[in-house]
Write an enzyme that holds these catalytic residues in place. Structure first.
Site, PDB file in Angstrom:
ATOM      1  N   MET A  10      16.885  83.784 -18.567  1.00  0.00           N
ATOM      2  CA  MET A  10      16.033  84.733 -19.310  1.00  0.00           C
ATOM      3  C   MET A  10      16.778  85.298 -20.541  1.00  0.00           C
ATOM      4  O   MET A  10      17.071  86.476 -20.576  1.00  0.00           O
ATOM      5  CB  MET A  10      15.592  85.869 -18.369  1.00  0.00           C
ATOM      6  CG  MET A  10      14.786  85.384 -17.186  1.00  0.00           C
ATOM      7  SD  MET A  10      14.487  86.678 -15.966  1.00  0.00           S
ATOM      8  CE  MET A  10      16.091  86.799 -15.154  1.00  0.00           C
ATOM      9  N   GLN A  52       5.513  89.410 -18.829  1.00  0.00           N
ATOM     10  CA  GLN A  52       6.029  90.594 -19.528  1.00  0.00           C
ATOM     11  C   GLN A  52       5.023  91.085 -20.563  1.00  0.00           C
ATOM     12  O   GLN A  52       4.690  92.275 -20.609  1.00  0.00           O
ATOM     13  CB  GLN A  52       7.342  90.262 -20.244  1.00  0.00           C
ATOM     14  CG  GLN A  52       8.549  90.089 -19.352  1.00  0.00           C
ATOM     15  CD  GLN A  52       9.774  89.695 -20.157  1.00  0.00           C
ATOM     16  OE1 GLN A  52       9.668  89.170 -21.271  1.00  0.00           O
ATOM     17  NE2 GLN A  52      10.951  89.927 -19.599  1.00  0.00           N
ATOM     18  N   THR A  83      19.794  89.779 -17.585  1.00  0.00           N
ATOM     19  CA  THR A  83      18.950  90.219 -18.682  1.00  0.00           C
ATOM     20  C   THR A  83      18.804  91.727 -18.570  1.00  0.00           C
ATOM     21  O   THR A  83      18.766  92.259 -17.453  1.00  0.00           O
ATOM     22  CB  THR A  83      17.554  89.559 -18.619  1.00  0.00           C
ATOM     23  OG1 THR A  83      16.633  90.280 -19.428  1.00  0.00           O
ATOM     24  CG2 THR A  83      17.016  89.542 -17.202  1.00  0.00           C
ATOM     25  N   ASN A  84      18.743  92.405 -19.692  1.00  0.00           N
ATOM     26  CA  ASN A  84      18.536  93.856 -19.662  1.00  0.00           C
ATOM     27  C   ASN A  84      17.108  94.212 -19.281  1.00  0.00           C
ATOM     28  O   ASN A  84      16.864  95.062 -18.427  1.00  0.00           O
ATOM     29  CB  ASN A  84      18.857  94.458 -21.034  1.00  0.00           C
ATOM     30  CG  ASN A  84      20.338  94.486 -21.346  1.00  0.00           C
ATOM     31  OD1 ASN A  84      21.036  95.449 -21.039  1.00  0.00           O
ATOM     32  ND2 ASN A  84      20.828  93.438 -21.967  1.00  0.00           N
ATOM     33  N   THR A  85      16.140  93.546 -19.909  1.00  0.00           N
ATOM     34  CA  THR A  85      14.734  93.918 -19.755  1.00  0.00           C
ATOM     35  C   THR A  85      14.268  93.887 -18.304  1.00  0.00           C
ATOM     36  O   THR A  85      13.558  94.803 -17.852  1.00  0.00           O
ATOM     37  CB  THR A  85      13.836  92.997 -20.599  1.00  0.00           C
ATOM     38  OG1 THR A  85      14.176  93.155 -21.978  1.00  0.00           O
ATOM     39  CG2 THR A  85      12.364  93.320 -20.408  1.00  0.00           C
ATOM     40  N   CYS A 197      20.203  93.714 -25.242  1.00  0.00           N
ATOM     41  CA  CYS A 197      19.497  92.485 -24.893  1.00  0.00           C
ATOM     42  C   CYS A 197      20.559  91.406 -24.897  1.00  0.00           C
ATOM     43  O   CYS A 197      21.369  91.334 -25.834  1.00  0.00           O
ATOM     44  CB  CYS A 197      18.388  92.169 -25.895  1.00  0.00           C
ATOM     45  SG  CYS A 197      17.652  90.541 -25.643  1.00  0.00           S
ATOM     46  N   THR A 198      20.582  90.581 -23.883  1.00  0.00           N
ATOM     47  CA  THR A 198      21.692  89.636 -23.738  1.00  0.00           C
ATOM     48  C   THR A 198      21.712  88.563 -24.823  1.00  0.00           C
ATOM     49  O   THR A 198      22.707  87.858 -24.953  1.00  0.00           O
ATOM     50  CB  THR A 198      21.651  88.985 -22.343  1.00  0.00           C
ATOM     51  OG1 THR A 198      20.333  88.470 -22.082  1.00  0.00           O
ATOM     52  CG2 THR A 198      22.006  90.001 -21.269  1.00  0.00           C
ATOM     53  N   GLU A 199      20.628  88.451 -25.614  1.00  0.00           N
ATOM     54  CA  GLU A 199      20.627  87.492 -26.722  1.00  0.00           C
ATOM     55  C   GLU A 199      21.195  88.057 -28.022  1.00  0.00           C
ATOM     56  O   GLU A 199      21.584  87.287 -28.909  1.00  0.00           O
ATOM     57  CB  GLU A 199      19.200  86.997 -27.010  1.00  0.00           C
ATOM     58  CG  GLU A 199      18.718  85.882 -26.113  1.00  0.00           C
ATOM     59  CD  GLU A 199      18.283  86.411 -24.758  1.00  0.00           C
ATOM     60  OE1 GLU A 199      18.361  85.653 -23.782  1.00  0.00           O
ATOM     61  OE2 GLU A 199      17.869  87.588 -24.674  1.00  0.00           O
TER      62      GLU A 199
END
Length: 231
Positions: A10, A52, A83-85, A197-199
């Site tokens: 994710m 989401q 993932t943060n979300t 956010c991990t991206e």
């Protein structure tokens, strides 16, 4: 060494960084041919992303709980949601498994606190910036004030994450937009900015700005290594 459970995918772009960071951490600590013991369940992000944006968070929790149970059955001693979300449904998942979830907001806040940061900016998906599950957890449990960008800036950040970064696209123009937003948060009193956010760390790194950045992927991975190696 404990076995680290991971729910990834994710996106897989950021999960790749998790896997690398955790194994580098274990190798650095133990040397030689050592690597991390990991049980990874990688989901199809297209399914999660659709839910989401429809606001069907209960359904996302069902998907990730299935993944968490599989990781637990695979022998994991604790779990990372990569993932943060999706920490929005962390409590729902935790209620269905017996191994602990290492919460990314807690790991990040502990590092901020250790560094003496009391006011921090937060970048992430619109869900993370707009809703309380992440920023409120930090401000409720730690003496840290969390600032977020304006609604318009949140939309820009969100769109870059889903339309570019999750697809592996690195756009220098988007980087400049992000850096401008980071500068505004700094002008508002933020002593640092969470890349929540991990991206985002795929696009913006410390070399690009004078404002201290806290990469949640690296922080989460570091904490996982510490727990895995703790006696």
């Amino acid at each position: 060494m404990k076995t680290i459970g991971m729910i990834g995918g994710m996106s897989w772009e950021s999960t790749l960084n998790y896997y690398k960071a955790i194994n580098q951490g274990v190798k650095s600590a133990l040397g030689g041919l050592h690597s991390a013991k990991i049980c990874l369940y990688s989901v199809d992000f297209a399914e999660i992303e659709t839910l989401q944006h429809k606001g069907l968070w209960h359904d996302t929790a069902i998907h990730l709980t299935t993944a968490a149970k599989a990781v637990e059955a695979g022998g994991a001693d604790f779990l990372l949601i990569c993932t943060n979300t999706m920490h929005k449904v962390a409590d729902d998942i935790q209620a269905q498994i017996s191994i602990p979830i290492l919460h990314i907001a807690d790991a990040t806040a502990e590092v901020l606190l250790a560094d003496g940061i009391s006011k921090v900016g937060l970048l992430g998906t619109r869900f993370t910036m707009e809703q309380d599950f992440y920023k409120q957890r930090i401000s409720d449990n730690y003496p840290i004030e969390v600032l977020v960008p304006s609604p318009h800036e949140q939309t820009l950040i969100h769109d870059v994450i889903y339309q570019e970064l999750c697809l592996g696209t690195i756009n220098p123009q988007s980087r400049q937009c992000y850096l401008g937003i980071i500068d505004k948060l700094y002008e508002q009193g933020a002593e640092a900015v969470i890349l929540g956010c991990t991206e985002i760390a795929l696009l913006v790194q410390q070399q690009h700005t004078h404002v201290p950045l806290y990469d949640t992927t690296q922080i989460h991975a570091n904490k996982a290594v510490m727990l895995a190696l703790a006696k």
